[in-house]
Scaffold this motif. Structure first.
Motif, PDB file in Angstrom:
ATOM      1  N   PRO A  30      -8.269  -1.011  -1.647  1.00 60.44           N
ATOM      2  CA  PRO A  30      -6.980  -1.961  -1.122  1.00 60.44           C
ATOM      3  C   PRO A  30      -7.197  -3.216  -1.945  1.00 60.44           C
ATOM      4  O   PRO A  30      -8.249  -3.343  -2.281  1.00 60.44           O
ATOM      5  CB  PRO A  30      -7.227  -2.048  -0.076  1.00 60.44           C
ATOM      6  N   THR A  36       3.246   3.870  -2.194  1.00 61.34           N
ATOM      7  CA  THR A  36       3.569   3.606  -2.738  1.00 61.34           C
ATOM      8  C   THR A  36       2.941   3.938  -4.663  1.00 61.34           C
ATOM      9  O   THR A  36       3.937   3.114  -5.797  1.00 61.34           O
ATOM     10  CB  THR A  36       2.024   2.654  -2.226  1.00 61.34           C
ATOM     11  N   CYS A  37       2.088   4.489  -4.221  1.00 62.17           N
ATOM     12  CA  CYS A  37       1.350   4.986  -5.815  1.00 62.17           C
ATOM     13  C   CYS A  37       3.083   5.822  -7.055  1.00 62.17           C
ATOM     14  O   CYS A  37       2.865   5.378  -7.943  1.00 62.17           O
ATOM     15  CB  CYS A  37       0.314   5.307  -6.401  1.00 62.17           C
ATOM     16  N   GLN A  67      -3.318   6.092   4.071  1.00 57.21           N
ATOM     17  CA  GLN A  67      -3.611   7.393   2.918  1.00 57.21           C
ATOM     18  C   GLN A  67      -1.908   7.545   2.825  1.00 57.21           C
ATOM     19  O   GLN A  67      -2.089   7.664   1.081  1.00 57.21           O
ATOM     20  CB  GLN A  67      -5.054   8.683   2.811  1.00 57.21           C
ATOM     21  N   LYS A 115      -0.738   4.810   0.945  1.00 59.35           N
ATOM     22  CA  LYS A 115      -1.349   4.745  -0.191  1.00 59.35           C
ATOM     23  C   LYS A 115      -0.348   5.270  -1.109  1.00 59.35           C
ATOM     24  O   LYS A 115      -0.164   5.009  -2.501  1.00 59.35           O
ATOM     25  CB  LYS A 115      -2.510   4.704  -0.215  1.00 59.35           C
TER      26      LYS A 115
END
Length: 101
Positions: free
Chosen positions: A58, A31-32, A25, A28
């Motif tokens: 994903p 990356t976001c 998480q 993620k």
């Protein structure tokens, strides 16, 4: 007292080292966040983008591959669902289906 310092130091190091490992998480989120920054999003647009990005599944290469047994279970389950089997009939079908090679 000196004997107690070393074990306490070791326990402290172990606890700290676990804090540095990033979870999926957190990866993620990183990356976001980078994508939102690259697109120069601000305010509500950024909030909406981050929400959608974090909810997204994903990519196929990130997902774990199913084992052969899991694939077989998935196939048998789908077949049983299309045949609308329930109860004992479903149990018997699933047993027979999973035994086949």
């Amino acid at each position: 007292m000196k004997m107690l310092r070393i074990p306490l130091l070791m326990v402290g190091l172990l606890l700290c080292s676990q804090g540095f490992a990033a979870t999926a998480q957190q990866d993620k989120m990183t990356t976001c966040n980078a994508d939102a920054t690259a697109k120069a999003l601000k305010g509500d647009e950024r909030k909406a983008f981050m929400s959608n990005c974090l909810k997204a599944q994903p990519a196929a290469n990130d997902a774990k591959a199913l084992t052969p047994q899991q694939e077989k279970m998935k196939t048998c389950n789908a077949t049983a669902a299309t045949q609308a089997l329930t109860g004992e009939a479903r149990k018997t079908f699933m047993s027979d289906c999973l035994k086949k090679k």
